[in-house]
Design a protein around this motif. Structure first.
Motif, PDB file in Angstrom:
ATOM      1  N   ARG A  43       0.825  -1.210   0.000  1.00 57.44           N
ATOM      2  CA  ARG A  43       0.000   0.000   0.000  1.00 57.44           C
ATOM      3  C   ARG A  43       0.856   1.255   0.000  1.00 57.44           C
ATOM      4  O   ARG A  43       0.565   2.234  -0.712  1.00 57.44           O
ATOM      5  CB  ARG A  43      -0.918   0.000   1.230  1.00 57.44           C
ATOM      6  N   MET A  44       1.938   1.249   0.767  1.00 63.23           N
ATOM      7  CA  MET A  44       2.810   2.415   0.836  1.00 63.23           C
ATOM      8  C   MET A  44       3.486   2.686  -0.506  1.00 63.23           C
ATOM      9  O   MET A  44       3.547   3.831  -0.976  1.00 63.23           O
ATOM     10  CB  MET A  44       3.876   2.192   1.919  1.00 63.23           C
ATOM     11  N   SER A  45       3.981   1.618  -1.161  1.00 64.54           N
ATOM     12  CA  SER A  45       4.642   1.806  -2.455  1.00 64.54           C
ATOM     13  C   SER A  45       3.641   2.266  -3.511  1.00 64.54           C
ATOM     14  O   SER A  45       3.964   3.102  -4.365  1.00 64.54           O
ATOM     15  CB  SER A  45       5.308   0.498  -2.885  1.00 64.54           C
ATOM     16  N   ARG A  46       2.391   1.754  -3.453  1.00 65.61           N
ATOM     17  CA  ARG A  46       1.374   2.172  -4.417  1.00 65.61           C
ATOM     18  C   ARG A  46       1.024   3.651  -4.245  1.00 65.61           C
ATOM     19  O   ARG A  46       0.874   4.399  -5.229  1.00 65.61           O
ATOM     20  CB  ARG A  46       0.122   1.309  -4.264  1.00 65.61           C
ATOM     21  N   ARG A  47       0.916   4.098  -2.982  1.00 65.52           N
ATOM     22  CA  ARG A  47       0.611   5.511  -2.731  1.00 65.52           C
ATOM     23  C   ARG A  47       1.737   6.407  -3.216  1.00 65.52           C
ATOM     24  O   ARG A  47       1.503   7.484  -3.793  1.00 65.52           O
ATOM     25  CB  ARG A  47       0.373   5.721  -1.243  1.00 65.52           C
ATOM     26  N   ARG A  48       2.994   5.983  -2.993  1.00 63.48           N
ATOM     27  CA  ARG A  48       4.126   6.775  -3.471  1.00 63.48           C
ATOM     28  C   ARG A  48       4.140   6.861  -4.995  1.00 63.48           C
ATOM     29  O   ARG A  48       4.405   7.921  -5.574  1.00 63.48           O
ATOM     30  CB  ARG A  48       5.433   6.164  -2.970  1.00 63.48           C
ATOM     31  N   ARG A  49       3.831   5.716  -5.651  1.00 63.15           N
ATOM     32  CA  ARG A  49       3.802   5.710  -7.113  1.00 63.15           C
ATOM     33  C   ARG A  49       2.696   6.621  -7.645  1.00 63.15           C
ATOM     34  O   ARG A  49       2.903   7.394  -8.600  1.00 63.15           O
ATOM     35  CB  ARG A  49       3.604   4.273  -7.604  1.00 63.15           C
ATOM     36  N   GLU A  50       1.524   6.566  -6.993  1.00 59.67           N
ATOM     37  CA  GLU A  50       0.415   7.434  -7.418  1.00 59.67           C
ATOM     38  C   GLU A  50       0.755   8.908  -7.189  1.00 59.67           C
ATOM     39  O   GLU A  50       0.396   9.778  -7.997  1.00 59.67           O
ATOM     40  CB  GLU A  50      -0.855   7.059  -6.647  1.00 59.67           C
ATOM     41  N   ALA A  51       1.448   9.195  -6.061  1.00 63.70           N
ATOM     42  CA  ALA A  51       1.840  10.588  -5.783  1.00 63.70           C
ATOM     43  C   ALA A  51       2.823  11.086  -6.842  1.00 63.70           C
ATOM     44  O   ALA A  51       2.727  12.226  -7.292  1.00 63.70           O
ATOM     45  CB  ALA A  51       2.426  10.689  -4.391  1.00 63.70           C
ATOM     46  N   ARG A  52       3.775  10.239  -7.240  1.00 61.60           N
ATOM     47  CA  ARG A  52       4.749  10.659  -8.264  1.00 61.60           C
ATOM     48  C   ARG A  52       4.054  10.881  -9.598  1.00 61.60           C
ATOM     49  O   ARG A  52       4.345  11.844 -10.315  1.00 61.60           O
ATOM     50  CB  ARG A  52       5.838   9.583  -8.403  1.00 61.60           C
ATOM     51  N   GLU A  53       3.118   9.977  -9.921  1.00 60.64           N
ATOM     52  CA  GLU A  53       2.402  10.127 -11.206  1.00 60.64           C
ATOM     53  C   GLU A  53       1.543  11.388 -11.230  1.00 60.64           C
ATOM     54  O   GLU A  53       1.485  12.105 -12.242  1.00 60.64           O
ATOM     55  CB  GLU A  53       1.528   8.894 -11.435  1.00 60.64           C
ATOM     56  N   SER A  54       0.880  11.670 -10.083  1.00 58.75           N
ATOM     57  CA  SER A  54       0.043  12.879 -10.034  1.00 58.75           C
ATOM     58  C   SER A  54       0.889  14.144 -10.099  1.00 58.75           C
ATOM     59  O   SER A  54       0.527  15.123 -10.774  1.00 58.75           O
ATOM     60  CB  SER A  54      -0.793  12.870  -8.749  1.00 58.75           C
ATOM     61  N   SER A  55       2.051  14.146  -9.426  1.00 60.75           N
ATOM     62  CA  SER A  55       2.923  15.317  -9.496  1.00 60.75           C
ATOM     63  C   SER A  55       3.528  15.486 -10.886  1.00 60.75           C
ATOM     64  O   SER A  55       3.662  16.601 -11.395  1.00 60.75           O
ATOM     65  CB  SER A  55       4.059  15.187  -8.456  1.00 60.75           C
ATOM     66  N   GLY A  56       3.832  14.365 -11.581  1.00 58.30           N
ATOM     67  CA  GLY A  56       4.359  14.450 -12.943  1.00 58.30           C
ATOM     68  C   GLY A  56       3.319  14.947 -13.920  1.00 58.30           C
ATOM     69  O   GLY A  56       3.588  15.739 -14.821  1.00 58.30           O
ATOM     70  N   GLY A  57       2.050  14.508 -13.745  1.00 58.34           N
ATOM     71  CA  GLY A  57       0.977  14.951 -14.632  1.00 58.34           C
ATOM     72  C   GLY A  57       0.664  16.439 -14.421  1.00 58.34           C
ATOM     73  O   GLY A  57       0.347  17.165 -15.377  1.00 58.34           O
TER      74      GLY A  57
END
Length: 258
Positions: A242-256
């Motif tokens: 769950r922690m790695s998924r949230r970090r990945r989603e945060a990076r994707e949202s910041s990149g978008g």
């Protein structure tokens, strides 16, 4: 003409008065004075004192220089009045005594303690049975959730105390066996064996496994233990996922967003 001793006493008295005056100054002002004193010592010169506190500091430095020796002990004036009341006999102070840590109460013997207070374990077992009965009849006795929660907390505490008591009892039995074996070793002219705490725990665990094996419950207990360990590892794995998924989603949202 004053002698050296009288001069030193006068200087010491004046120095004490200066210290009392400086002690009443605010902390910020004392820090500033110390800072100015350090700057003056590093630059090699001193500025003219402006405030009263600076004059007191300068006078204190002059007194220290005027004394015969900086290592000389402080001399107090003999003109200080003596109190008329004096203690002829010092009264005895009453000191509290904790019997747990006092040598007068003797040394702690776990075997004697077990014999004297072993009945407490039976009382705790009776209390646990009473609480279990009350929880089973919760609807009929109309217990609310808060009362039931309190009873469960009390039951958990009693269970932990019973487990601790059983563990200590098993350790005492192991120590008793070692004591008997040491007597036999001494009769044969051999050195006694004094085990560490880890060795006592190891023997207790071996006895527990032997008891479970005789009763045929060892396999069931090992399966339960493996299941608990597997559940613990699974919970950790899910938390990390769950922690790695949230970090990945945060990076994707910041990149978008950029």
């Amino acid at each position: 003409m004053e002698s050296d001793g009288e001069l030193d006493r006068d200087l010491v008295n004046e120095e004490q008065e200066i210290k009392e005056a400086l002690r009443n100054l605010p902390f910020e002002q004392l820090v500033k004075l110390r800072k100015n004193e350090g700057n003056a010592s590093t630059t090699g010169g001193r500025h003219k004192p402006e405030s009263e506190a600076e004059r007191l500091m300068e006078r204190s430095r002059q007194i220290k220089k005027a004394r015969k020796s900086k290592h000389a002990p402080l001399e107090r004036s003999a003109k200080i009045p003596v109190s008329r009341r004096r203690k002829v006999i010092e009264p005895k102070k009453k000191k509290g005594r904790d019997p747990r840590f006092d040598d007068l109460s003797g040394k702690f013997n776990p075997l004697s303690f077990e014999k004297a207070y072993g009945f407490l374990a039976d009382k705790k077992k009776t209390e646990i049975e009473t609480i279990d009965k009350a929880l089973r009849q919760r609807r009929r006795k109309r217990l609310n959730q808060e009362e039931a929660r309190k009873l469960k907390v009390i039951r958990g505490g009693l269970s932990e105390e019973l487990k601790k008591h059983e563990r200590l009892k098993a350790e005492n039995e192991v120590r008793r066996e070692i004591k008997v074996a040491n007597k036999e070793r001494e009769e044969k002219g051999q050195l006694p064996f004094y085990p560490k705490k880890s060795e006592v725990r190891k023997r207790v665990m071996q006895r527990e496994f032997q008891t479970l094996e005789k009763e045929g419950r060892l396999d069931t207990m090992m399966k339960q233990k493996r299941r608990r360990l597997a559940n613990t590892k699974l919970k950790k794995f899910r938390a990390i996922s769950r922690m790695s998924r949230r970090r990945r989603e945060a990076r994707e949202s910041s990149g978008g967003a950029s």
